[in-house]
Each structure stands twice: as structure tokens, then as C-alpha cells.
Scaffold this active site. Sequence first.
Site, short mmCIF file in Angstrom:
data_model
loop_
_atom_site.label_atom_id
_atom_site.label_comp_id
_atom_site.label_asym_id
_atom_site.label_seq_id
_atom_site.Cartn_x
_atom_site.Cartn_y
_atom_site.Cartn_z
N THR A 1 3.28 3.61 -2.17
CA THR A 1 2.36 3.03 -1.17
C THR A 1 2.92 1.68 -0.75
OG1 THR A 1 0.95 2.26 -2.98
CG2 THR A 1 0.30 4.29 -1.87
N LYS B 1 5.45 4.91 -9.33
CA LYS B 1 5.10 4.07 -8.20
C LYS B 1 4.11 3.02 -8.68
CE LYS B 1 1.99 3.95 -5.73
NZ LYS B 1 0.81 3.00 -5.62
N THR C 1 -0.18 1.76 -15.48
CA THR C 1 0.72 1.61 -14.35
C THR C 1 -0.06 2.15 -13.18
OG1 THR C 1 2.86 2.17 -13.43
CG2 THR C 1 1.81 3.85 -14.74
N GLU D 1 3.91 -7.10 -6.16
CA GLU D 1 3.68 -7.55 -4.79
C GLU D 1 3.97 -9.04 -4.65
OE1 GLU D 1 0.45 -4.12 -3.57
OE2 GLU D 1 -0.27 -6.06 -4.29
N ASN E 1 -1.88 -8.12 0.35
CA ASN E 1 -3.22 -7.61 0.04
C ASN E 1 -4.29 -8.04 1.02
OD1 ASN E 1 -3.22 -6.04 -2.64
ND2 ASN E 1 -1.85 -7.75 -3.03
N SER F 1 -4.49 -1.92 6.70
CA SER F 1 -3.96 -1.76 8.06
C SER F 1 -2.70 -0.92 8.06
CB SER F 1 -3.66 -3.12 8.66
OG SER F 1 -2.65 -3.79 7.92
#
Length: 408
Positions: free
Chosen positions: A156, A182, A193, A280, A403, A408
Site C-alpha cells: 500500500t 508489506k 507487522t 513512513e 498520513n 487520497s
Amino acid sequence: MDLDSSPLALPFPDMPAIFGVRLRAVQARYKDWDRADLTFAEFAPGTSLAGVFTKSACASSEVELGRTQVKAGAARALIVNAGNSNAFTGYRGREAVEAIQSQVAEALGCTPSQVLVSSTGVIGVPLPKEKARAGIEAALEAKECGWEDAAQAISTTDTFPKGAHASAMLGESRVDLCGIVKGSGMIAPDMATMLGYVFTDADVAPGFLQEALERANAETFSCITVDGDTSTSDTVLVFATGKAGNRRIEDWNSPGADAFAAALADVCRRLAHLVVRDGEGASKFITVRVAGAASNESARRIGLAIANSPLVKTAIAGEDANWGRVVMAVGKAGEPADRDRLSIAFGGIWTAREGNPAEDYDEAPVAEHLKGRDIDLAVDLGIGEGRATVWTCDLTHGYISINADYRS
């Protein structure tokens, strides 16, 4: 959302095919993107299954069903949907999963309980049944794909595909283990995870496979954190096709049991590290080593308190050896600690020893270490023999940017 590759990214490794596993990746269009978002893995009859899942009280239907399925220990297929987590969707979410299971079971001639389903993405939107059905139909007719394509299709907000491989000799038989994972956000060890899958041609009884996975998970996926948030969908599954020809591993006394368990732990550790490296907004991979704690579990909890601290993570992002923030994190962990025995080091250089600033402390080499991408932070509580290692990343503005507009 287009994301630049993490500066901590590692290239996807060369990984052999696993006899008894067939992979396909197709586009179901769960989101408005031009990429495969449905991974389909088909397994040979007799494949053993093991799994660990999130402890979230708001788990998805996929997780709820999976917890029951692993008790039976058998699998014929795995379907992973990316772009929609199908969590917090009530009966409609469960109906979507059961429809997928029935469709695949009919095609493969197995029971629905042998079809594992995972979904990841936005929470609160039911998985579109028609898109799911069309995606499965496309997957059943698609050509086989490789590991990297399969890893890419389950992602993702990941910025690079993640895979790991290990092998072991079980008597005269070589067995291979290949894993994909992932995850880059909503990562906290509860197990944890996002989604991880390990495939092996070893012949392993389901009971032992479950024990080996739980042991590996405790020291790998349950020792990573990116942001302290636990997903509704966290899942790690292991599939053993039994095609390697080794003598079946029934328990820990079976020949090759330790070698297989070590290889499985190695794959899990590599995959866990990759998740952290793709945290991230991450710019630094941080290893937190805790020693001298009251117990191993206490050491782990203290390590996680440090690794989850926004103040510690932002200090490291700013390349600031602010060991006072580490003291704060140790103190708030709720575990036994003695201020006057606490020692802290960055990059192997002690900044504080036994409750006081190190007399010979030179900040220059520490500052140089913090400029790098792989950071080592050590804590010695000096009160016991407990120890643990936890892995995390720093906290940068990139995390907010990703985030703030995730949907979107």
C-alpha cells in the site's frame, strides 16, 4: 499517492521458486491506481499452515476467520487484497471474504476453510464483492509471476517490495524458505507487522510449524515498531508444501527441527527489518539493545518504550545525542529500573554510565555515528540478566505528509 523510495531501501533479493507454490498477481482495482493489487498463491494438496495475528479488538473478518483456519493447519490458497482493509465493515465485510473463499474453493476443489484471505488498506470500507470476484477470475487465468511481483502487489504505502530467502539442510534434503512482507506504517508489535507470508518446500507438521512461527515471531515481528499503532489486519502466515523430500518434522526432537526453526527465524528477522527500513518518512534504521533488565520480557518492554518515544525518534532524526530522552523513556516504561545503575550508549560509545554522564565522553564520534543511516542505541539497566533487541526508525515530517492524506 506516488512515494519516493525510502533512503533505507534494500534491493529485492534473488529467490528460488518453491515447489508446490504457484503465484499470480492481477489488478482488481481496489483503488484508483495502475498496478496489480491482488496476489493469488495456490498450494499443493497437503500443504501445512501456521499463523499469528493482531491482538486488536477491532480485527478484520479476514483475521477472525484466519485464527480459526490455522487451527486446522491446512491450506490450498492465499488471496491478498491491497487498497482496502475490509476492517470495521460488519457482516458485509465477512460476506465478501466468504464469497472469495467459496469462489476459490470451487475452482481448486477444496474446502473454503483451506482458502486464506488477507486485506490491507483503508479501514471502514467494505471490500467490493464484484471487484473481488472479477479479480479472482482474472487470477485463476493469469500466468504465474515471480516473488517481486507478488510482493509489489500486496503493498500500500510501501516504497519498495520486500522479500527474504533462507535455506537449510535437513538430513540429505535442502529446503528453501521464501518470504514477502508489506508494511511501512501502523506498525507496532502486537504481534506485529502488516502482512507477511513465508513459503517453504519443507515437510513440516502443522503443530510444529505453529510453534516455530510463534517462537520466531516473538523475536522478530513482535520486536519492531514504526509508530506505536497496531493494525486491525496484522497477519503472518507460513505455508509448508512438503515437496522437499525431507523426513517430516513432527516436533522439536525430529531431525532437522532446530535447523528449520533457525531458517524460519532468519527469514522473519529479515522481513521485519525491511518493514522498519520502509517506515513512513524514515531516514534512519535504529537498533535498540537493552541489557541488564529484570527479565527478557521487561527488557523488551523497555526497548519498545524507547523505540516508540516521539522525543527519542525525533532527536535521532535531528542527529542529536540527547540521551536524557532515553532516560525519560526508560523511566516511563513501567518496568524495574534504577536511575543510579543506568548506562546509555550511541554507536558503542557510552554517554552515561551508572546514572551519571560518562567522565570521558566525547560527543564528536557520537555525532558522526548519528549522521549515518544505521543507528545503534544501547541501554544497560544493571539490575539483572534480561536482554532484548528492538528495531525502529526515526520520526520525520515525511510521516505526517504520508498520513495526512492517506485516503487520497
